[in-house]
Design a protein around this motif. Sequence first.
Motif, short mmCIF file in Angstrom:
data_model
loop_
_atom_site.label_atom_id
_atom_site.label_comp_id
_atom_site.label_asym_id
_atom_site.label_seq_id
_atom_site.Cartn_x
_atom_site.Cartn_y
_atom_site.Cartn_z
N ALA A 33 0.82 -1.22 0.00
CA ALA A 33 0.00 0.00 0.00
C ALA A 33 0.86 1.27 0.00
N ILE A 34 2.11 1.15 0.41
CA ILE A 34 3.00 2.31 0.47
C ILE A 34 3.61 2.64 -0.90
N VAL A 35 3.66 1.65 -1.78
CA VAL A 35 4.32 1.84 -3.08
C VAL A 35 3.77 3.05 -3.85
N PRO A 36 2.45 3.24 -3.93
CA PRO A 36 1.94 4.43 -4.63
C PRO A 36 2.37 5.75 -3.98
N VAL A 37 2.63 5.73 -2.69
CA VAL A 37 3.11 6.93 -1.99
C VAL A 37 4.45 7.36 -2.59
N LEU A 38 5.31 6.39 -2.86
CA LEU A 38 6.62 6.69 -3.42
C LEU A 38 6.48 7.34 -4.80
N PHE A 106 13.52 4.96 6.87
CA PHE A 106 13.94 6.08 6.04
C PHE A 106 12.72 6.88 5.57
N LEU A 107 11.72 6.18 5.08
CA LEU A 107 10.51 6.84 4.58
C LEU A 107 9.80 7.59 5.71
N LYS A 108 9.74 6.98 6.88
CA LYS A 108 9.12 7.66 8.03
C LYS A 108 9.88 8.93 8.38
N GLY A 109 11.20 8.85 8.39
CA GLY A 109 12.01 10.03 8.69
C GLY A 109 11.81 11.14 7.66
N THR A 112 8.37 12.68 8.11
CA THR A 112 8.37 13.50 9.33
C THR A 112 8.97 14.87 9.03
N GLU A 113 10.06 14.90 8.29
CA GLU A 113 10.68 16.17 7.90
C GLU A 113 9.71 17.03 7.09
N VAL A 114 9.02 16.40 6.14
CA VAL A 114 8.05 17.12 5.30
C VAL A 114 6.90 17.64 6.16
#
Length: 125
Positions: A33-38, A106-109, A112-114
């Motif tokens: 489910a995360i793939v489209p986020v990328l 990495f994605l969570k970090g 979080t920055e965004v």
Amino acid sequence: QYFLLVLDTRFSDIELREEEGIPTEEFLESCYAIVPVLDKLGPTVFAPVKMDFVGNIKKINQKFITNKEEFDTLQKIVLHEVNAGVAQVRNSATEALLWLKRGLKFLKGFLTEVKNGEKNIQTAL
């Protein structure tokens, strides 16, 4: 650029099995489910991350589908590979799980920055 994303499958919805651990199928569904986020984040910038992410999901899934009942939790997959002496072999499901975890962190970090207001993608990365 902002986007709205509603995930049907979320990690927070996964119910841990008290003694057995994290259900493999639900975990893999949440990962897919995360793939489209990328893609939304940047198809060019995130292409290598996406490729790595999908490759690791597939490696775990390949192990899972060899015996869905035996490998119904991630812990059972890892224990099986440890006992078989293949956990540290390149392309093992255990190695894929390790790299997938690193990718998720990495994605969570980055997100979080965004979320905290970082507008420059390179800085956020």
